[in-house]
Design a protein around this motif. Structure first.
Motif: not given
Length: 172
Positions: A152-172
């Motif tokens: 979630y971002i700002d309590y809104k669900k984002i449409n991503v593949d949960y198992s492969t989603f990763t953060f590159l840095n604080r913004r991406f």
């Protein structure tokens, strides 16, 4: 002139005493638990007050309609007594008292995780309360969060593949 100074000094002392009595009588009281909160106070008469950071003069005082014998502070702004949960000194009737707890600074009950808003705990709709957590890249920013199924971002669900989603840095 000596007599005038003496009367002036007496008047100044009387004013000082009156001002001190006024300030002491209007204060929120003594802190209940300094380690957990700088905002919940009890008066000599047994009244429980909430005053953010003890700043009663500027912000004011919220009188808590709480049972003083069973009153316990859970966090800086959240407390409970034998029947109710309080946020900023105000009863939160919509919170399930029996299952309420705080986990990693997030207020939760069996149904909801809550975000703190002005004098109200607001349910975060659609999240799994048990597994919901903030992703603290910055302690002042709770914009990213997740539960067992979604990000979630700002309590809104984002449409991503949960198992492969990763953060590159604080913004991406």
């Amino acid at each position: 002139t000596w007599r005038k100074k003496s009367q002036f000094e007496k008047m100044k002392n009387v004013l000082y005493i009156l001002l001190t009595l006024l300030l002491v009588s209007c204060s929120p009281g003594e802190l209940i638990d300094k380690k957990k909160s700088d905002s919940y106070f009890i008066t000599s008469a047994g009244t429980i007050n909430y005053s953010p950071q003890g700043n009663w003069f500027e912000i004011g005082i919220e009188k808590c309609d709480a049972d003083k014998k069973s009153f316990k502070i859970l966090s800086n702004s959240i407390a409970k007594d034998k029947n109710h949960i309080f946020y900023c000194g105000i009863k939160q009737e919509h919170v399930d008292f029996q299952t309420f707890y705080i986990e990693k600074e997030i207020p939760k009950d069996k149904e909801y995780a809550y975000t703190e808003d002005f004098q109200k705990l607001v349910p975060i709709v659609g999240v799994d309360a048990k597994t919901f957590e903030y992703l603290n890249f910055d302690t002042l920013n709770h914009s990213w969060s997740k539960d067992k199924n979604h990000y979630y971002i700002d309590y809104k669900k984002i449409n991503v593949d949960y198992s492969t989603f990763t953060f590159l840095n604080r913004r991406f």
